[in-house]
Design a protein around this motif. Structure first.
Motif, mmCIF file in Angstrom:
data_model
loop_
_atom_site.group_PDB
_atom_site.id
_atom_site.type_symbol
_atom_site.label_atom_id
_atom_site.label_comp_id
_atom_site.label_asym_id
_atom_site.label_seq_id
_atom_site.Cartn_x
_atom_site.Cartn_y
_atom_site.Cartn_z
ATOM 1 N N ALA A 33 9.077 8.990 128.036
ATOM 2 C CA ALA A 33 8.344 10.234 127.794
ATOM 3 C C ALA A 33 8.075 10.413 126.303
ATOM 4 O O ALA A 33 6.963 10.789 125.895
ATOM 5 C CB ALA A 33 9.141 11.418 128.340
ATOM 6 N N ILE A 34 9.074 10.119 125.474
ATOM 7 C CA ILE A 34 8.905 10.230 124.022
ATOM 8 C C ILE A 34 7.850 9.248 123.535
ATOM 9 O O ILE A 34 6.939 9.595 122.767
ATOM 10 C CB ILE A 34 10.247 9.985 123.309
ATOM 11 C CG1 ILE A 34 11.186 11.167 123.552
ATOM 12 C CG2 ILE A 34 10.050 9.770 121.813
ATOM 13 C CD1 ILE A 34 12.610 10.937 123.072
ATOM 14 N N VAL A 39 2.615 7.770 121.388
ATOM 15 C CA VAL A 39 1.488 6.833 121.389
ATOM 16 C C VAL A 39 0.165 7.557 121.636
ATOM 17 O O VAL A 39 -0.855 7.234 121.022
ATOM 18 C CB VAL A 39 1.701 5.715 122.437
ATOM 19 C CG1 VAL A 39 0.456 4.853 122.581
ATOM 20 C CG2 VAL A 39 2.891 4.842 122.042
ATOM 21 N N LEU A 40 0.173 8.549 122.527
ATOM 22 C CA LEU A 40 -1.048 9.327 122.744
ATOM 23 C C LEU A 40 -1.483 9.996 121.442
ATOM 24 O O LEU A 40 -2.677 10.011 121.104
ATOM 25 C CB LEU A 40 -0.811 10.383 123.823
ATOM 26 C CG LEU A 40 -0.743 9.865 125.266
ATOM 27 C CD1 LEU A 40 -0.247 10.963 126.199
ATOM 28 C CD2 LEU A 40 -2.105 9.357 125.725
ATOM 29 N N GLY A 41 -0.527 10.547 120.713
ATOM 30 C CA GLY A 41 -0.855 11.147 119.430
ATOM 31 C C GLY A 41 -1.352 10.126 118.426
ATOM 32 O O GLY A 41 -2.344 10.364 117.719
ATOM 33 N N LEU A 42 -0.701 8.969 118.361
ATOM 34 C CA LEU A 42 -1.121 7.915 117.431
ATOM 35 C C LEU A 42 -2.546 7.435 117.728
ATOM 36 O O LEU A 42 -3.357 7.251 116.809
ATOM 37 C CB LEU A 42 -0.151 6.733 117.503
ATOM 38 C CG LEU A 42 1.247 6.950 116.918
ATOM 39 C CD1 LEU A 42 2.141 5.753 117.207
ATOM 40 C CD2 LEU A 42 1.172 7.201 115.412
ATOM 41 N N LYS A 43 -2.845 7.252 119.016
ATOM 42 C CA LYS A 43 -4.181 6.790 119.392
ATOM 43 C C LYS A 43 -5.244 7.816 119.002
ATOM 44 O O LYS A 43 -6.319 7.464 118.499
ATOM 45 C CB LYS A 43 -4.241 6.504 120.899
ATOM 46 C CG LYS A 43 -3.428 5.285 121.319
ATOM 47 C CD LYS A 43 -3.426 5.105 122.824
ATOM 48 C CE LYS A 43 -4.763 4.645 123.339
ATOM 49 N NZ LYS A 43 -4.701 4.299 124.781
ATOM 50 N N TYR A 125 -7.282 17.651 122.519
ATOM 51 C CA TYR A 125 -7.423 18.600 123.628
ATOM 52 C C TYR A 125 -6.064 18.860 124.270
ATOM 53 O O TYR A 125 -5.755 19.991 124.657
ATOM 54 C CB TYR A 125 -8.389 18.077 124.700
ATOM 55 C CG TYR A 125 -9.790 17.811 124.230
ATOM 56 C CD1 TYR A 125 -10.261 18.318 123.018
ATOM 57 C CD2 TYR A 125 -10.662 17.039 124.988
ATOM 58 C CE1 TYR A 125 -11.557 18.059 122.597
ATOM 59 C CE2 TYR A 125 -11.964 16.790 124.573
ATOM 60 C CZ TYR A 125 -12.403 17.299 123.368
ATOM 61 O OH TYR A 125 -13.682 17.046 122.958
ATOM 62 N N LEU A 126 -5.261 17.808 124.393
ATOM 63 C CA LEU A 126 -3.935 17.956 124.985
ATOM 64 C C LEU A 126 -3.082 18.887 124.137
ATOM 65 O O LEU A 126 -2.383 19.771 124.663
ATOM 66 C CB LEU A 126 -3.272 16.584 125.123
ATOM 67 C CG LEU A 126 -1.863 16.554 125.720
ATOM 68 C CD1 LEU A 126 -1.871 17.070 127.141
ATOM 69 C CD2 LEU A 126 -1.298 15.140 125.670
ATOM 70 N N VAL A 127 -3.146 18.706 122.817
ATOM 71 C CA VAL A 127 -2.367 19.552 121.915
ATOM 72 C C VAL A 127 -2.845 20.996 121.991
ATOM 73 O O VAL A 127 -2.039 21.937 122.053
ATOM 74 C CB VAL A 127 -2.478 19.033 120.466
ATOM 75 C CG1 VAL A 127 -1.658 19.899 119.518
ATOM 76 C CG2 VAL A 127 -2.007 17.578 120.383
ATOM 77 N N GLY A 167 1.558 16.207 117.907
ATOM 78 C CA GLY A 167 1.009 16.599 116.611
ATOM 79 C C GLY A 167 1.403 15.629 115.506
ATOM 80 O O GLY A 167 0.572 15.243 114.675
ATOM 81 N N GLY A 168 2.680 15.224 115.505
ATOM 82 C CA GLY A 168 3.124 14.261 114.505
ATOM 83 C C GLY A 168 2.446 12.917 114.652
ATOM 84 O O GLY A 168 2.079 12.268 113.661
#
Length: 310
Positions: A33-34, A39-43, A125-127, A167-168
């Motif tokens: 989960a982490i 990875v979603l944030g990095l992408k 959008y997720l954030v 966010g990070g």
């Protein structure tokens, strides 16, 4: 044929329903989960590298506004038609106004596999949708009960694990870009689909457990809501996407997010903020019904609906 990651969800669901001894250790699930949220944030951050501008602000505010509208629409339905208490209606509305990171990961993989165009800011959008519904419904419930503590609710939501990781990750990806993150690419970026498959295997097992722990037929009104609401809420995402003139892939992602329900961020926030709410009901609806409806049935339907406008 189902996308390979959906096949892993189906495997976990079947294994849980037949009461197999298959288990994903809690530590591994938490790690997945982490990693997925990071990875979603990095992408998303890498896609924004060199492309971020103030012109995105109206678009992101419109997406955040969608996150405020969704629970406002759900709450009266849950109170009057589903006949939930005020606490439970606030809880479930917060779950359905917020979004599912698992659904987001699946729909992004689907859009990429289908060759649909994704705007660089799609991950944001997720954030933007993660928090508004949770904060709004917790403040509403506190208003009904005559309690304060709105600032604490907002702070807890902003410092939650999912928001910090997403966010990070966006910030790191934006600052370092594809070149700076190249050493991590083989493990994190290229391994995204593998991590997602294992995560969905556990999601299938969790879905089966949520059925075993409750009596769905006793809550048939809520179960009917959980099965039908995604197909109505998806149109909110499609409408906003058309208003913003988003590319087809981003429109599909926004539709799927609007149709999804949180089962990670929302329960964590509601557990202490609305102690009288039955989290089992919300989890059964969000994870036991809406999540499988979306990943097994909904996403292909939303893709066809979106394609009609492009």
């Amino acid at each position: 044929m189902l996308d390979i990651v959906i096949a892993f969800f189906a495997l976990g669901l079947v294994a849980g329903l037949v009461k197999s001894d298959l288990k994903v250790p809690v530590a591994i699930y938490d790690t997945l989960a982490i990693l997925l949220m990071l990875v979603l944030g990095l992408k998303g951050g890498m896609a924004l590298h060199g492309a971020l501008s103030a012109a995105l602000l109206p678009e992101l505010l419109a997406v955040a506004a969608l996150g405020l509208v969704l629970p406002v629409v759900c709450y009266p339905v849950l109170r009057r038609l589903v006949r939930l208490s005020a606490d439970d209606a606030s809880s479930v509305a917060a779950h359905y106004g917020s979004v599912s990171a698992g659904t987001f990961a699946v729909v992004v993989a689907l859009a990429e596999r289908s060759g649909l165009a994704l705007a660089p800011q799609t991950t944001l959008y997720l954030v933007m949708l993660e928090l508004p519904a949770i904060v709004l419904m917790l403040l509403w419930q506190r208003h009904l009960s005559g309690r304060d503590g709105g600032t604490r609710v907002l702070w807890e939501a902003l410092t939650s694990r999912g928001v910090l990781l997403l966010g990070g990750g966006v910030l790191i990806g934006y600052l370092y870009g594809p070149v700076g993150l190249a050493p991590l690419k083989p493990v994190l970026i290229d391994g995204f689909k593998t991590m997602l498959s294992l995560y969905l295997l556990e999601m299938g097992l969790c879905t089966a457990r949520s059925f075993a722990a409750s009596s769905p037929l006793r809550h048939w009104r809520l179960m009917l809501f959980a099965a039908l609401a995604p197909f109505a809420l998806a149109w909110g995402g499609i409408g906003v996407a058309l208003m913003l003139q988003l590319p087809e892939g981003s429109a599909l992602v926004l539709a799927a997010l609007a149709a999804s329900a949180s089962y990670i961020a929302a329960p964590a926030a509601i557990r202490s903020a609305i102690p009288n709410a039955d989290l089992g009901l919300a989890t059964l609806a969000a994870l036991g019904i809406t999540f499988p409806v979306n990943v097994l049935l909904g996403l292909p339907v939303y893709q066809r609906w979106v394609h009609c406008f492009y």
